[in-house]
Design an enzyme around this catalytic site. Structure first.
Site, PDB file in Angstrom:
ATOM      1  N   ASP A  83      19.533  44.134  53.008  1.00 54.90           N
ATOM      2  CA  ASP A  83      20.695  44.413  53.842  1.00 54.90           C
ATOM      3  C   ASP A  83      20.271  44.815  55.252  1.00 54.90           C
ATOM      4  O   ASP A  83      19.530  45.792  55.419  1.00 54.90           O
ATOM      5  CB  ASP A  83      21.505  45.548  53.181  1.00 54.90           C
ATOM      6  CG  ASP A  83      22.875  45.730  53.788  1.00 54.90           C
ATOM      7  OD1 ASP A  83      23.046  45.436  54.984  1.00 54.90           O
ATOM      8  OD2 ASP A  83      23.783  46.196  53.071  1.00 54.90           O
ATOM      9  N   HIS A  88      22.068  46.167  57.604  1.00 52.83           N
ATOM     10  CA  HIS A  88      22.963  47.144  58.216  1.00 52.83           C
ATOM     11  C   HIS A  88      22.350  48.533  58.399  1.00 52.83           C
ATOM     12  O   HIS A  88      22.992  49.427  58.937  1.00 52.83           O
ATOM     13  CB  HIS A  88      24.256  47.256  57.397  1.00 52.83           C
ATOM     14  CG  HIS A  88      25.067  45.999  57.413  1.00 52.83           C
ATOM     15  ND1 HIS A  88      24.805  44.945  56.559  1.00 52.83           N
ATOM     16  CD2 HIS A  88      26.105  45.611  58.183  1.00 52.83           C
ATOM     17  CE1 HIS A  88      25.669  43.969  56.807  1.00 52.83           C
ATOM     18  NE2 HIS A  88      26.462  44.345  57.781  1.00 52.83           N
ATOM     19  N   CYS A 132      24.787  41.835  62.181  1.00 52.35           N
ATOM     20  CA  CYS A 132      24.086  41.624  60.909  1.00 52.35           C
ATOM     21  C   CYS A 132      23.620  40.188  60.717  1.00 52.35           C
ATOM     22  O   CYS A 132      22.540  39.939  60.171  1.00 52.35           O
ATOM     23  CB  CYS A 132      24.956  42.068  59.733  1.00 52.35           C
ATOM     24  SG  CYS A 132      26.600  41.319  59.671  1.00 52.35           S
TER      25      CYS A 132
END
Length: 221
Positions: free
Chosen positions: A175, A177, A51
């Site tokens: 994000d 992810h 990440c």
């Protein structure tokens, strides 16, 4: 691993814009364009540890599109090579699945783009409110995206804006992810891969480090 990650049109651009409200005087946002890098977006499966690299790649895409175009975004392998070259990491870091944080992101951006970054450390999540003015000033003065990482909440994320209200301040989170084929911005919003996250939703027991590139988009200068 691929040695190069080109700027690619298959990646979504500015995935935050469906949530932004530029007319709100209490809303401070990233300026300029960026591409959304996430787990597996280049065909390399980095789930569980990549990440920080993906958030760095998102920041690099902004730098390429708005500041200094080096024609590509560094791959995970190249990022690791830079950190070994700078002697921040040992040679066995190459090819590893070790995560990186805000400090490493700062080093890579400085090396590749000659752009200094400001590191902001927050001792614990319930003190994030104390840096609201720093974030407002950053988006007003520079407008570059921010990388945010933590300790207990160690997952890295991009910060594309801050909105301030009497009840609660929120960060506009992108994000990295997400893993899968490219989807619409609406899909990513519905799945919370891009969202406004109130400060009281961050873990109070985790410290947070933020990397703020100190550069404006060329069209903002």
């Amino acid at each position: 691993m691929s040695t190069k990650t080109k700027m690619t049109s298959t990646l979504l651009t500015n995935i935050h814009d469906i949530l932004s409200n530029e007319s709100d005087k209490n809303c401070y946002l990233v300026q300029g364009n960026y591409q959304y890098y996430h787990y597996g977006c280049d065909g390399f499966d980095d789930r569980g540890w990549g990440c920080g690299y993906r958030t760095l790649q998102t920041l690099c895409s902004w730098l390429n599109l708005n500041y200094k175009n080096i024609n590509r975004v560094p791959s995970i392998k190249e990022i690791q090579e830079v950190l070994v070259e700078l002697e921040d990491k040992p040679k066995n870091f190459l090819g590893s699945k070790q995560w990186i944080g805000s400090f490493e992101v700062c080093l890579v951006i400085d090396k590749l783009y000659d752009v200094p970054c400001k590191i902001v450390h927050v001792n614990k999540g319930d003190e994030l409110e104390k840096i609201t003015d720093i974030l407002k000033l950053h988006f007003t003065s520079f407008g570059s995206p921010i990388m945010m990482g933590g300790d207990v909440d160690c997952s890295s994320k991009g910060v594309m804006g801050v909105t301030v209200s009497e009840r609660n301040t929120s960060l506009l989170i992108v994000d990295p992810h997400y893993f899968g084929k490219e989807q619409s911005k609406e899909y990513l919003q519905n799945k919370d891969w891009v969202k406004w996250q109130p400060l009281n939703d961050f873990l109070s027991t985790s410290f947070y480090n933020l990397c703020l590139p100190q550069v404006k988009a060329k069209n903002q200068i």
